[in-house]
Write an enzyme that holds these catalytic residues in place. Sequence first.
Site, PDB file in Angstrom:
ATOM      1  N   ASP A   1     -61.795 -27.290  31.125  1.00 58.63           N
ATOM      2  CA  ASP A   1     -60.378 -27.051  30.842  1.00 58.63           C
ATOM      3  C   ASP A   1     -60.324 -25.831  29.912  1.00 58.63           C
ATOM      4  OD1 ASP A   1     -57.552 -27.609  30.342  1.00 58.63           O
ATOM      5  OD2 ASP A   1     -58.232 -28.303  28.378  1.00 58.63           O
TER       6      ASP A   1
ATOM      7  N   ASP B   1     -59.865 -32.004  26.900  1.00 59.09           N
ATOM      8  CA  ASP B   1     -59.455 -32.594  25.619  1.00 59.09           C
ATOM      9  C   ASP B   1     -58.050 -33.183  25.599  1.00 59.09           C
ATOM     10  OD1 ASP B   1     -57.994 -30.154  25.664  1.00 59.09           O
ATOM     11  OD2 ASP B   1     -57.856 -30.219  23.479  1.00 59.09           O
TER      12      ASP B   1
ATOM     13  N   CYS C   1     -87.531 -61.275  22.573  1.00 60.52           N
ATOM     14  CA  CYS C   1     -88.125 -60.393  23.574  1.00 60.52           C
ATOM     15  C   CYS C   1     -87.092 -60.009  24.624  1.00 60.52           C
ATOM     16  CB  CYS C   1     -89.318 -61.069  24.254  1.00 60.52           C
ATOM     17  SG  CYS C   1     -88.838 -62.462  25.302  1.00 60.52           S
TER      18      CYS C   1
END
Length: 729
Positions: free
Chosen positions: A430, A624, A20
């Site tokens: 970007d 990136d 639980c």
Amino acid sequence: MRDDVNNMKKYHVSIEGMHCAACAANSEKSLKKIPGVTLANVNIMSKKGYIECNNSVTIDQIKEAIAKPGFRATNIEESDQTSKPKEHKHNEEKNEIDSWKKKMIYTWLLTIPIAFLMYSERLFGLKLFQEATMTIVILVLAFPIIFIWGFETIRSGIKGFTSFYFNMDSLIMLGTVIAYLTGIINFILPTISNYSGISSMIMAFFITGKYIESRARGRASEEIKKLLEFGAKKARVIRNNRELELDISEIRIGDILLVKPGEKIPTDGIIIKGSSSVNESMITGESMPVDKNKGDSVIGSTLNQDGILYFKATKIGKDTFLAHIIKLVEEAQGSKVPIQEMADKITNVFVPTILIISVLTFINWTIFTNASQALGIAISVLVIACPCALGLATPTALMVSSGMGAKKGILIRKGEAIQTMREIKTIVFDKTGTITKGKPEVREIFSKINSSYLLERTASLEKLSEHPIAHAILQKAELKKYLPVKNFKILRGLGLEGTIRNKEIIVGNTQLMANKRISFKDYQRKIEEFEEKGYTVMIIAESKKIIGVIGVADAIKEDSMKALVSLQNQGYRTIMLTGDNKITAKAIAKQAGISEVISNVLPQEKEEQIRRLQKTGMVAFVGDGINDAPALKQANVGIAMGTGTDIAIESGDIVLTNGSLTGVVSAITLSKATFRKIKQNLFWAFAYNTIAIPLAIAGVLNPVIAEIAMALSSITVVTNANLLRNKKI
């Protein structure tokens, strides 16, 4: 600070015996007590813990900490050493579901006769046994239900009392054992009501609830199971000019592998021979196959469709793209949403509080009625209280969400991003590799002579350069044979020069032409036109005379405009952040549909620009490159393009594996839907306990109805989380 980072370790721990949310909270609490542990998250859904600690923490300490609340660490792996998840993890989950199913069947085979014995006289007027005999029969039938099939629950509950790490099993153990003992006490003190039959029903409903919950939990992690199943099992390896079929574990970096049509690509690599189309949907979520040729990279576990490929293995095992994705998803499932902190605090004190309330309820009802009735009401309070629904509310939704996202190429690395995303007002992008392809292309050629002549001279010179613009010109020229070049020279930041067929050829910018005192007056208007379009202009001169200009630009991704329009329609402020000059930046922004541009930004200044924008509200940044990592970290939500660098991906809160800006729209949709589901779950969990516990204290609910209600609360929360699958992203 760098030394602190270098001294940190991350561990993934598989934990056995948790039933639980209170179990997960107790494991987490115990782990946090280890000196040197800076972060410990335990997920009841995945039955795993995620730990960040310094080098002083040992595996033995982690095992001991998990053992204190009564659980067992079955597998401990350092995060950066985690290989592709083992197949047996899926089997363990299936075994758990099967175990609860068997227990449920066995308990009901005996509980149904017990219920018939208890209610046969009242319902059908049948008195099968005398009172004492019936009690003995019920005690005998109930014994295996509670102490054999319910043994793990009883053992876990007792461990909670002996270690002071209370959990849901502590309440169930107390409720069922006390109820069972009333049957024995009834022989000595007939005035005490006999709840021994009810004890078996409580355990039967508890086990039934656990079976349904485990099935729902299994469904919540379906997408992750599918990712695990994607991996290839065998590989065709070329060694010593022989084709060998080996297990995937036997592949070495540098091996040459052969993949035939319809086969899975075994591992990550670079194509050295052949061409084909490859289905990468399991990584990117995009259904259209991708054309692959010599020099292109391939991702392990993607499907080769119609050609034969030979490729060199560049990554194996834990370093492959798929293994990396699975690791990120597992870490996401181990992360927490800030709203969960409140639920965790309540869960930590919930069971001890209920124990106190149950004792006070018993004393109160004993004063005003009798001990027999008071006992039944106290048992109801014990079994109806449910921290499980509260503890399952967030991790269940997060598990479903992360699985859905992974299937669509959206990796939510940090649960916090789900909550923060709904407060974002500004999204900063970007340019290169994010809005654009990051791959220059020849967009226009202007020449007063034959363009093929111009391209032949330019490409022959550019072939000796490694600059991205050179690749764009070579791709445009598509020459089978290049002209010989003499006196080749690279002029940094300006261009190239060389001699072709006794004529001096110069390729470069306006500054180079000015330095060489070559007039480009006749081409001035065309150069300005190209610059206004956002092109990088290459001027070509032969024997001190301009023969043409070539406009090169980084093309905008096909779906960038669609994604940006969608975000603006949703009310987001969109900004492009770039190092390009103002003219080029504005030209590209106009094409992409972005009205705000921050140009001439040096790589080290990106973080500062994000910090400045945060003064006006919450900011998300999409990037990136390596130079984007600080900005991704600084932003309230960092969204990294999965086609970018590893450091950018590690810095992002959300990673888009397909490198498409439509993924930003989908990620926002998924984040909002997930947080909405978390709020719904927390509402139901709080509402249930707010209503149910007072009713039990008031004596309105008998123990069996109380247990049914408790089981239903957990099932409701898990089922509601699974409804998230219906959301289109």
